[in-house]
Design a protein around this motif. Structure first.
Motif: not given
Length: 151
Positions: A130-136
């Motif tokens: 989820s954090r990776r998706e938010d950063r992307a």
């Protein structure tokens, strides 16, 4: 799309297999216990029946055949011996069953510990995804804003 892989999956499988083996051991002992209890009940019914027959043969006014009375008493004593032997065997099965249940409980606790670790690791993995998706998504928004500012 990323897939969660639990690094201790082999350990979890091993613990599940161990628990299953312990469950089978408990089930076998339970089956043996039920069989012995049925045997004891059968012997008890036989003893009651033999004593009733003996009482009838020794009833006042009945002709007494000492040979048949002796045979009936012997059969009754034989059933008592068989019942006592089955009771002793049942006591041993109860002890084994108690030990097997304790071993099963330990196996269940060990399996559950690895399952809880898996659940925790999966939650951590999902949060990281989820954090990776938010950063992307944030990076895409910044690039879009930069592209709009440049035009």
């Amino acid at each position: 799309m990323a897939v969660f892989r639990f690094q201790f999956e082999a350990v979890l499988k091993h613990r599940r297999d161990q628990e299953r083996r312990e469950q089978m051991a408990v089930a076998e002992l339970e089956s043996r216990r039920h069989g012995l209890e049925a045997t004891i009940r059968q012997h008890q019914r036989g003893i009651v029946s033999a004593r009733g027959d003996l009482r009838d043969r020794l009833a006042p006014g009945a002709s007494v055949d000492l040979r048949s009375v002796r045979l009936q008493a012997s059969a009754s004593l034989h059933l008592v011996g068989l019942a006592q032997r089955a009771v002793l065997e049942l006591a041993g099965v109860h002890e084994k069953l108690d030990r097997a249940r304790r071993v099963l409980l330990r196996a269940s606790v060990r399996r559950k510990a690895v399952e809880l670790l898996k659940e925790r690791k999966q939650q951590e993995w999902l949060q990281e995804q989820s954090r990776r998706e938010d950063r992307a998504l944030d990076e895409l928004a910044v690039m879009r804003m930069a592209a709009e500012d440049a035009s």
